[in-house]
Design an enzyme around this catalytic site. Structure first.
Site, mmCIF file in Angstrom:
data_model
loop_
_atom_site.group_PDB
_atom_site.id
_atom_site.type_symbol
_atom_site.label_atom_id
_atom_site.label_comp_id
_atom_site.label_asym_id
_atom_site.label_seq_id
_atom_site.Cartn_x
_atom_site.Cartn_y
_atom_site.Cartn_z
ATOM 1 N N GLY A 56 1.495 38.136 -87.373
ATOM 2 C CA GLY A 56 0.429 37.155 -87.548
ATOM 3 C C GLY A 56 0.995 35.754 -87.746
ATOM 4 O O GLY A 56 0.455 34.773 -87.227
ATOM 5 N N THR A 57 2.095 35.669 -88.477
ATOM 6 C CA THR A 57 2.711 34.365 -88.745
ATOM 7 C C THR A 57 3.136 33.691 -87.444
ATOM 8 O O THR A 57 2.897 32.497 -87.236
ATOM 9 C CB THR A 57 3.927 34.545 -89.686
ATOM 10 O OG1 THR A 57 3.469 35.166 -90.891
ATOM 11 C CG2 THR A 57 4.592 33.229 -90.017
ATOM 12 N N ASN A 104 -7.815 36.345 -97.131
ATOM 13 C CA ASN A 104 -7.069 37.557 -97.488
ATOM 14 C C ASN A 104 -7.217 37.936 -98.953
ATOM 15 O O ASN A 104 -7.139 39.106 -99.308
ATOM 16 C CB ASN A 104 -5.580 37.384 -97.147
ATOM 17 C CG ASN A 104 -5.022 36.062 -97.583
ATOM 18 O OD1 ASN A 104 -5.475 35.006 -97.143
ATOM 19 N ND2 ASN A 104 -4.070 36.097 -98.485
ATOM 20 N N GLN A 131 -7.061 38.997 -91.135
ATOM 21 C CA GLN A 131 -7.737 39.941 -92.041
ATOM 22 C C GLN A 131 -9.042 40.486 -91.471
ATOM 23 O O GLN A 131 -9.582 41.457 -91.998
ATOM 24 C CB GLN A 131 -8.020 39.266 -93.393
ATOM 25 C CG GLN A 131 -6.780 39.018 -94.220
ATOM 26 C CD GLN A 131 -6.076 40.298 -94.667
ATOM 27 O OE1 GLN A 131 -6.643 41.392 -94.661
ATOM 28 N NE2 GLN A 131 -4.817 40.163 -95.061
ATOM 29 N N SER A 158 -2.760 40.444 -86.500
ATOM 30 C CA SER A 158 -1.500 41.101 -86.876
ATOM 31 C C SER A 158 -1.685 42.608 -86.892
ATOM 32 O O SER A 158 -2.660 43.108 -87.469
ATOM 33 C CB SER A 158 -1.077 40.607 -88.262
ATOM 34 O OG SER A 158 0.033 41.341 -88.716
ATOM 35 N N HIS A 187 -0.093 45.098 -88.453
ATOM 36 C CA HIS A 187 0.032 45.932 -89.656
ATOM 37 C C HIS A 187 -1.173 45.856 -90.598
ATOM 38 O O HIS A 187 -1.213 46.554 -91.613
ATOM 39 C CB HIS A 187 1.352 45.654 -90.405
ATOM 40 C CG HIS A 187 1.423 44.357 -91.143
ATOM 41 N ND1 HIS A 187 1.351 44.300 -92.512
ATOM 42 C CD2 HIS A 187 1.588 43.090 -90.728
ATOM 43 C CE1 HIS A 187 1.481 43.039 -92.903
ATOM 44 N NE2 HIS A 187 1.636 42.280 -91.838
ATOM 45 N N THR A 227 12.438 40.109 -75.014
ATOM 46 C CA THR A 227 12.101 41.460 -74.555
ATOM 47 C C THR A 227 11.020 42.044 -75.442
ATOM 48 O O THR A 227 11.090 41.946 -76.671
ATOM 49 C CB THR A 227 13.371 42.350 -74.569
ATOM 50 O OG1 THR A 227 14.330 41.721 -73.726
ATOM 51 C CG2 THR A 227 13.083 43.746 -74.061
ATOM 52 N N CYS A 267 2.387 37.800 -100.318
ATOM 53 C CA CYS A 267 3.496 36.851 -100.350
ATOM 54 C C CYS A 267 3.613 36.152 -101.694
ATOM 55 O O CYS A 267 4.700 35.783 -102.107
ATOM 56 C CB CYS A 267 3.312 35.782 -99.286
ATOM 57 S SG CYS A 267 2.910 36.479 -97.717
HETATM 58 N N1 PLP Z 1 -2.792 35.329 -92.139
HETATM 59 C C1 PLP Z 1 -3.426 36.046 -93.070
HETATM 60 C C2 PLP Z 1 -4.846 35.714 -93.433
HETATM 61 C C3 PLP Z 1 -2.772 37.105 -93.698
HETATM 62 O O1 PLP Z 1 -3.412 37.822 -94.642
HETATM 63 C C4 PLP Z 1 -1.428 37.388 -93.339
HETATM 64 C C5 PLP Z 1 -0.680 38.461 -94.039
HETATM 65 O O2 PLP Z 1 -0.955 38.809 -95.160
HETATM 66 C C6 PLP Z 1 -0.826 36.612 -92.343
HETATM 67 C C7 PLP Z 1 -1.533 35.590 -91.766
HETATM 68 C C8 PLP Z 1 0.582 36.873 -91.910
HETATM 69 O O3 PLP Z 1 0.653 38.012 -91.068
HETATM 70 P P1 PLP Z 1 2.058 38.733 -90.831
HETATM 71 O O4 PLP Z 1 2.406 39.434 -92.093
HETATM 72 O O5 PLP Z 1 1.825 39.683 -89.698
HETATM 73 O O6 PLP Z 1 3.019 37.665 -90.458
#
Ligand code: PLP
Length: 386
Positions: A73-74, A152, A180, A200, A202, A238, A326
């Site tokens: 996601g990042t 989140n 989310q 994302s 996961h 890749t 985080c």
């Molecule tokens: N954006 C939101 C709203 C999230 O909750 C998160 C992860 O907790 C992310 C971005 C980041 O995603 P990733 O862990 O896949 O980098």
């Protein structure tokens, strides 16, 4: 390993067994490189394209080519932001909210040190933004409006249709971090005026280390990860084939189960929330009462440290969270709850419970049985007690 009642699904989710099984051959027999000329590798390209279709289908996107696979996601967030700023180099203003995930906020904080001006929209006590503030913030040099789909920490769902429409009317690119929301609420991007959307794997029962970015056809795009021709020249490197295949299957599962499962999960969430409010005094739900993800509740327990609650829950085999994955682990109070103006005595003791389709009624009963005892005990020894 000891059985854990896992209610921290906004941090990460278990890989669905169907996803794991679908990924397995791509670690063992089918390990070729999808860019290879030989069939052993080349045929794998078709599996990537099937996953692209599954992601597009879950999002209700018009065309699978609008999906780019990323590593998380990042990366999707950074790609959306940096691509837009690169595509509109003359525009130096950015609009976002005070309650974004660090994956967005820290990029904007960094950009402020290199010549960009950032407007951070405020939220009210229910975690909602003010559309008039958004309207009056947009100017001639606004490059991007970036507003998360759902928060989140609190699960609050933002009025994305309205905010995206405001941006579109003013000719500004609109990005939403939907990490989310995807897999928890239905999407129909053909009817939603967003240009860029991040997700994302996961968070929806695919593995960690895979994500996707939706880029609406016709949106100016500059690659963030420059390299080979992969992803139609839009993201070098890749492909992470097993995880991309896993994400495709996770999206198919989500699409199939979303309506039934989210109704069930919401009922469990509401049962937990109501029991806590009823049995434990001085508690308060943080966030809008209705406009919230069906799986999330964030509850403030006044006069106690959230970390103390988490440790006691952990002793009972319950895994919850005090904020975003985080920031938990640091004792800094949540930037989301502070932006909402929640009193300090509640912010410190706020806990997030986030459910998934693997939670059962028994899990919720177990939490309801144990939590009031934990809170009572902690309040007895709390230095903050009135
Ligand atoms: N954006 C939101 C709203 C999230 O909750 C998160 C992860 O907790 C992310 C971005 C980041 O995603 P990733 O862990 O896949 O980098």
């Amino acid at each position: 390993m000891k059985k854990v009642i896992y209610v921290d699904n906004n941090a990460t989710t278990i890989v669905a067994p169907e996803v794991f099984e679908a990924m397995r051959p791509f670690f063992t027999e089918r390990y070729g490189n999808p860019s290879s000329m030989h069939a052993f590798g080349g045929e794998i390209y078709n599996n990537i394209e099937c996953s692209r279709e599954a992601v597009a289908d879950l999002l209700g996107a018009g065309d699978p080519s609008e999906i780019i696979f990323t590593s998380c996601g990042t990366e999707s967030d950074s790609t959306a932001i940096m691509s837009t700023l690169h595509s509109y180099p003359e525009k130096k203003h950015i609009i976002t909210t005070k309650v974004e995930h660090p994956a967005v906020l820290n990029v904007y904080n960094y950009l402020e040190t290199s010549g960009y001006r950032v407007t951070y929209l405020a939220v009210d006590s229910e975690g909602m933004i003010d559309l008039n503030e958004l309207k009056s913030s947009i100017g001639q040099d606004t490059a991007i409006v970036s507003i998360m789909y759902a928060n989140n920490e609190t699960g609050v769902i933002f009025p994305i249709e309205e905010t995206a429409e405001i941006a579109r009317t003013r000719g500004v690119i609109f990005h939403t971090d939907a990490v989310q929301a995807v897999g928890k609420i239905p999407f129909k991007l053909t009817e939603l005026p967003v240009d860029l959307l991040s997700l994302s794997g996961h968070k929806l029962h695919a593995p960690k280390g895979v994500g996707a970015l939706y880029v609406r056809k016709g949106t100016r795009f500059t690659p963030f990860l420059i390299g080979g021709h992969q992803e139609h020249g839009r993201r070098g490197g890749t492909e992470n084939v097993p995880s991309i295949v896993g994400l495709g299957v996770a999206c198919q599962l989500a699409k199939k189960t979303i309506e039934e499962e989210m109704t069930r999960i919401k009922a469990l969430r509401d049962k937990l929330e109501n029991a806590i409010l009823e049995k434990i005094p001085n508690t308060k739900v943080n966030g809008h009462p209705e406009l919230r993800l069906p799986n999330t509740t964030n509850i403030g327990f006044e006069f106690i440290e959230g970390e103390a609650i988490l440790l006691k829950l952990d002793e009972k085999g319950i895994a919850a969270s005090s904020g975003s994955a985080c920031t938990s682990g640091s004792l800094t109070p949540s930037h989301v709850l502070r932006a909402m103006g929640i009193p300090f005595t509640f912010v410190q003791g706020s806990i997030r419970f986030s459910l998934s389709r693997y939670n059962t009624g028994k899990d919720i009963d177990y939490i309801i049985e144990n939590l009031p005892v934990i809170i009572k005990r902690l309040r007895e020894i709390s230095p903050y007690k009135q």
